[in-house]
Design a protein around this motif. Structure first.
Motif, PDB file in Angstrom:
ATOM      1  N   ALA A  50      29.990 -27.976 -10.865  1.00 40.57           N
ATOM      2  CA  ALA A  50      28.718 -28.266 -12.027  1.00 40.57           C
ATOM      3  C   ALA A  50      27.833 -29.394 -11.006  1.00 40.57           C
ATOM      4  O   ALA A  50      26.908 -29.043 -11.040  1.00 40.57           O
ATOM      5  CB  ALA A  50      29.269 -28.838 -13.309  1.00 40.57           C
ATOM      6  N   ALA A 110      23.524 -22.176 -17.053  1.00 39.45           N
ATOM      7  CA  ALA A 110      23.964 -24.148 -17.845  1.00 39.45           C
ATOM      8  C   ALA A 110      24.071 -23.975 -19.128  1.00 39.45           C
ATOM      9  O   ALA A 110      25.178 -24.962 -19.857  1.00 39.45           O
ATOM     10  CB  ALA A 110      23.044 -25.258 -16.873  1.00 39.45           C
ATOM     11  N   PHE A 116      28.636 -27.170 -18.020  1.00 38.54           N
ATOM     12  CA  PHE A 116      26.837 -27.680 -17.165  1.00 38.54           C
ATOM     13  C   PHE A 116      25.965 -28.300 -18.157  1.00 38.54           C
ATOM     14  O   PHE A 116      24.752 -28.138 -17.402  1.00 38.54           O
ATOM     15  CB  PHE A 116      26.934 -26.188 -16.570  1.00 38.54           C
ATOM     16  CG  PHE A 116      28.311 -25.834 -15.657  1.00 38.54           C
ATOM     17  CD1 PHE A 116      27.488 -25.846 -14.361  1.00 38.54           C
ATOM     18  CD2 PHE A 116      29.463 -24.833 -15.910  1.00 38.54           C
ATOM     19  CE1 PHE A 116      29.130 -25.153 -13.337  1.00 38.54           C
ATOM     20  CE2 PHE A 116      30.779 -24.454 -15.410  1.00 38.54           C
ATOM     21  CZ  PHE A 116      29.944 -24.184 -13.636  1.00 38.54           C
TER      22      PHE A 116
END
Length: 197
Positions: A50, A110, A116
């Protein structure tokens, strides 16, 4: 190799892998293989995948913004300044469509994967901040003020440019896209007035 240099090489390797193969296939192993490094080097440079994706997003977004700032020349006529900014963004977009497509993939990835979310948030914070500062700079040089809040105008510009980018990735129609940018500039001018002295 210094840690900062190693991290920079891994970020560029990640960008190459994502642009070529897509975000989903950009595993840590694929990235270190691209960079000619070991998995240990990856974990030395990044705390998580991430973090790496967030730094890739920041690297790309700030690269686009820096290019635009370098090309942007504020004019005394507000329309010329706005068009300069929009055409600079568009020039960078058409020059690197693969990277921009990857940016959209990163955003969707994401948003769909817990943990994320900050990747997408940071991406749009940078873009919105850039458009806000360019609108303010253009207004200062042209001696005008915006009648709508600058953050709202920046979001409007960003949303329109995002839509044009996606449509162009599908049909590659540069002529209509450029015409739409002109319309966007003209519409923005409806929200400009001479600055009170």
């Amino acid at each position: 190799m210094a840690a900062n240099d190693r991290r920079a090489e891994l970020l560029e390797a990640a960008i190459r892998v994502m642009a070529r193969d897509g975000v989903a296939k950009a595993t840590t192993r694929a990235i270190v293989n691209e960079a000619g490094m070991t998995l240990g080097a990856f974990h030395y440079c990044f705390t998580s995948r991430a973090q790496m994706l967030e730094l890739v997003t920041e690297t790309l977004t700030e690269r686009y913004v820096a290019e635009v700032r370098g090309l942007f020349a504020p004019h005394r006529e507000i329309r010329d300044s706005v068009l300069d900014s929009l055409h600079a963004f568009w020039k960078g977009f058409e020059a690197n469509p693969g990277e921009h497509q990857m940016s959209y993939e990163l955003t969707q990835y994401a948003l769909r994967n817990p943990g994320f979310e900050n990747v997408a948030k940071r991406q749009y914070e940078i873009f919105l901040s850039a458009f806000s500062s360019l609108l303010e700079l253009a207004a200062d040089n042209a001696g005008i003020e915006w009648t709508a809040p600058v953050p709202v105008l920046a979001r409007y510009v960003q949303s329109t440019v995002d839509g044009l980018n996606m449509a162009w990735l599908v049909d590659r129609n540069s002529e209509d896209s450029q015409a739409a940018l002109e319309m966007l500039a003209d519409h923005l001018l409806l929200h400009a007035r001479p600055r009170a002295s």
